[in-house]
Design an enzyme around this catalytic site. Structure first.
Site, PDB file in Angstrom:
ATOM      1  N   ALA A  52      46.246 -53.937 -22.250  1.00  0.00           N
ATOM      2  CA  ALA A  52      46.347 -52.135 -21.673  1.00  0.00           C
ATOM      3  C   ALA A  52      47.565 -51.784 -22.408  1.00  0.00           C
ATOM      4  O   ALA A  52      48.618 -52.557 -22.369  1.00  0.00           O
ATOM      5  CB  ALA A  52      45.925 -52.143 -20.356  1.00  0.00           C
ATOM      6  N   GLY A  53      47.638 -50.542 -22.732  1.00  0.00           N
ATOM      7  CA  GLY A  53      48.921 -49.794 -23.198  1.00  0.00           C
ATOM      8  C   GLY A  53      48.950 -49.506 -24.723  1.00  0.00           C
ATOM      9  O   GLY A  53      49.517 -48.651 -25.193  1.00  0.00           O
ATOM     10  N   ASP A  88      46.143 -49.094 -26.743  1.00  0.00           N
ATOM     11  CA  ASP A  88      45.163 -47.893 -27.076  1.00  0.00           C
ATOM     12  C   ASP A  88      44.862 -47.141 -25.653  1.00  0.00           C
ATOM     13  O   ASP A  88      43.960 -47.576 -24.848  1.00  0.00           O
ATOM     14  CB  ASP A  88      43.830 -48.429 -27.757  1.00  0.00           C
ATOM     15  N   THR A 121      46.547 -47.361 -19.755  1.00  0.00           N
ATOM     16  CA  THR A 121      46.188 -46.788 -18.515  1.00  0.00           C
ATOM     17  C   THR A 121      45.536 -45.637 -18.583  1.00  0.00           C
ATOM     18  O   THR A 121      46.266 -44.652 -19.166  1.00  0.00           O
ATOM     19  CB  THR A 121      47.163 -47.147 -17.333  1.00  0.00           C
ATOM     20  N   ASN A 163      59.634 -50.036 -22.972  1.00  0.00           N
ATOM     21  CA  ASN A 163      59.038 -48.747 -23.109  1.00  0.00           C
ATOM     22  C   ASN A 163      58.962 -48.105 -21.660  1.00  0.00           C
ATOM     23  O   ASN A 163      58.957 -48.626 -20.559  1.00  0.00           O
ATOM     24  CB  ASN A 163      57.341 -48.915 -23.361  1.00  0.00           C
ATOM     25  N   MET A 212      56.735 -45.183 -21.208  1.00  0.00           N
ATOM     26  CA  MET A 212      55.629 -44.325 -21.489  1.00  0.00           C
ATOM     27  C   MET A 212      55.474 -43.397 -20.464  1.00  0.00           C
ATOM     28  O   MET A 212      55.017 -41.945 -20.392  1.00  0.00           O
ATOM     29  CB  MET A 212      54.534 -45.024 -22.130  1.00  0.00           C
ATOM     30  N   PHE A 214      52.289 -43.628 -18.528  1.00  0.00           N
ATOM     31  CA  PHE A 214      50.961 -43.328 -18.438  1.00  0.00           C
ATOM     32  C   PHE A 214      50.583 -41.886 -19.125  1.00  0.00           C
ATOM     33  O   PHE A 214      49.722 -41.160 -18.512  1.00  0.00           O
ATOM     34  CB  PHE A 214      50.405 -43.387 -16.710  1.00  0.00           C
ATOM     35  N   SER A 263      53.084 -51.262 -13.418  1.00  0.00           N
ATOM     36  CA  SER A 263      53.888 -50.389 -14.252  1.00  0.00           C
ATOM     37  C   SER A 263      55.249 -50.170 -13.574  1.00  0.00           C
ATOM     38  O   SER A 263      55.024 -49.371 -12.500  1.00  0.00           O
ATOM     39  CB  SER A 263      53.173 -49.305 -14.948  1.00  0.00           C
ATOM     40  N   ASN A 278      57.073 -47.653 -14.901  1.00  0.00           N
ATOM     41  CA  ASN A 278      57.311 -46.409 -15.351  1.00  0.00           C
ATOM     42  C   ASN A 278      56.690 -45.318 -14.676  1.00  0.00           C
ATOM     43  O   ASN A 278      56.607 -44.091 -15.153  1.00  0.00           O
ATOM     44  CB  ASN A 278      56.868 -46.332 -17.032  1.00  0.00           C
ATOM     45  N   THR A 279      55.903 -45.489 -13.557  1.00  0.00           N
ATOM     46  CA  THR A 279      55.421 -44.267 -12.495  1.00  0.00           C
ATOM     47  C   THR A 279      56.339 -44.478 -11.347  1.00  0.00           C
ATOM     48  O   THR A 279      56.231 -45.348 -10.730  1.00  0.00           O
ATOM     49  CB  THR A 279      54.003 -44.267 -12.510  1.00  0.00           C
ATOM     50  N   LYS A 301      46.206 -56.098 -11.762  1.00  0.00           N
ATOM     51  CA  LYS A 301      47.206 -56.280 -12.629  1.00  0.00           C
ATOM     52  C   LYS A 301      48.656 -56.371 -11.809  1.00  0.00           C
ATOM     53  O   LYS A 301      49.065 -55.293 -11.487  1.00  0.00           O
ATOM     54  CB  LYS A 301      47.285 -55.741 -14.019  1.00  0.00           C
ATOM     55  N   ASN A 319      52.342 -57.592 -16.105  1.00  0.00           N
ATOM     56  CA  ASN A 319      52.829 -56.531 -16.678  1.00  0.00           C
ATOM     57  C   ASN A 319      54.181 -57.012 -17.214  1.00  0.00           C
ATOM     58  O   ASN A 319      54.783 -57.792 -17.040  1.00  0.00           O
ATOM     59  CB  ASN A 319      52.641 -55.388 -15.670  1.00  0.00           C
ATOM     60  N   GLY A 343      57.331 -58.623 -24.521  1.00  0.00           N
ATOM     61  CA  GLY A 343      57.753 -59.533 -25.492  1.00  0.00           C
ATOM     62  C   GLY A 343      58.300 -60.832 -25.148  1.00  0.00           C
ATOM     63  O   GLY A 343      58.083 -61.124 -23.996  1.00  0.00           O
TER      64      GLY A 343
END
Length: 343
Positions: free
Chosen positions: A64-65, A67, A88, A113, A115, A117, A180, A182-183, A222, A251, A273
């Site tokens: 995921a992530g 697309d 997501t 990243n 991003m 969501f 994640s 990032n939220t 996840k 993740n 990575g």
């Protein structure tokens, strides 16, 4: 078959990472429409694996992530993946975090990243899945769901239930993303009290949806690579208690010890990575020790070679997923990993 990606990568890496990401996907779409992708990319030899009632054509999937909105399903499906995980996605559309929000660390073969969501909302994604030839022809599409940033963490379960209800009919499986970084506060859902409440709500909602549609769709969880052994043991116990079908490990990481001296190494967000490989594999191994063969594990994190994919499977994974490795190695990595894992 000539791999042209090493020739293209320096040009792509000269662009802003998010712009390069979008440009690459739009060009893949064009190549797929012209019927070029399947001729340009070596397709893995069929190597079916059955997991949670689903037969995957090969054990290498898209994480995921990449697309988030299901805009590129047919192009990505043509690259030879055994399955795609989209998202997501959240109940309502949201723009994500301010740009710039994606950073390459080439010396470490890594990406950071934040991003947040960014997506068009779950209904738009479901429509795109339905319209994709890949899905219509039986391709395996997992839907990864999360909560909106504006939803208070104490109300997170309602967002996950809403998203699950929206994706249920089209999803081959549903992944609950609680990891994640990032939220804001999302990872708090990995704690015992909140995770028990969330899984209980999803368990009840899935039972109702199973009755409604006459099929019980697999539900995956996840998790993060930054969990300690006690956290992993607790999560293993809870997913068995609430009938979660599989677990995806892992993740991105919030750790920076291996990249802190590199340009962008201190940027906020999730690190993926090569630097996350060992932490991810540690979580896979620990989960396997706690779960045995009762619940399958999907390994993701730092896979940049067939050997890395083998490492995940040796640690206990049944399937693997790729994302950042594709940015550094290109689509040839899919067949390399599938070949390395062939029975």
């Amino acid at each position: 078959m000539i791999d042209s990606y090493p020739l293209l990568r320096p040009w792509l890496f000269s662009l802003d990472p998010e712009r390069a990401h979008n440009l690459t996907l739009s060009n893949l779409d064009r190549a797929e429409r012209w019927g070029l992708l399947r001729r340009l990319v070596q397709q893995p030899t069929p190597d079916p694996r059955t997991l949670c009632g689903i037969t995957f054509p090969n054990p290498v999937g898209l994480a995921a992530g990449l697309d988030k909105d299901g805009k590129h399903i047919d192009a990505l499906g043509a690259l030879g993946f055994g399955f795609l995980e989209i998202g997501t996605v959240t109940p309502k559309p949201q723009p994500g975090n301010p740009k710039p929000r994606m950073f390459r660390l080439p010396a470490a073969q890594a990406i950071i990243n934040r991003m947040g969501f960014n997506n068009d909302g779950v209904d738009a994604c479901v429509k795109r899945v339905r319209n994709s030839a890949y899905w219509q022809n039986g391709g395996i599409v997992g839907l990864n769901i999360g909560k909106n940033a504006s939803t208070p963490i104490e109300n997170a379960a309602s967002d996950y239930v809403t998203a699950m209800e929206a994706v249920y009919e089209v999803a081959s499986y549903i992944t609950v993303n609680i990891s994640s970084p990032n939220t804001q506060n999302l990872r708090a859902l990995q704690g015992e009290e909140m995770l028990r409440s969330l899984l209980g709500s999803l368990h009840l909602a899935r039972a109702a949806l199973s009755d409604q549609y006459g099929v019980c769709k697999p539900l995956f969880l996840k998790i993060a690579p930054d969990l300690d052994e006690n956290d992993i043991k607790l999560i293993a116990e809870l997913i068995m208690e609430f009938g979660i079908d599989a677990i995806i490990a892992t993740n991105t990481t919030i750790a920076r010890d291996t990249v802190q001296d590199l340009e962008f190494g201190q940027e906020a967000g999730g690190l993926s990575g090569a630097p996350v490989r060992l932490a991810s594999t540690r979580v896979v191994h620990s989960l396997k020790e706690n779960l045995g063969d009762s619940i399958p594990i999907i390994g993701v994190g730092g896979i940049l070679s067939g050997k890395d994919a083998q490492e995940k499977v040796a640690a206990g994974a049944s399937l693997v997923q790729l994302y950042s490795g594709l940015i550094y190695k290109g689509p040839a990595l899919i067949n390399e990993c599938a070949t390395a894992l062939r029975n």
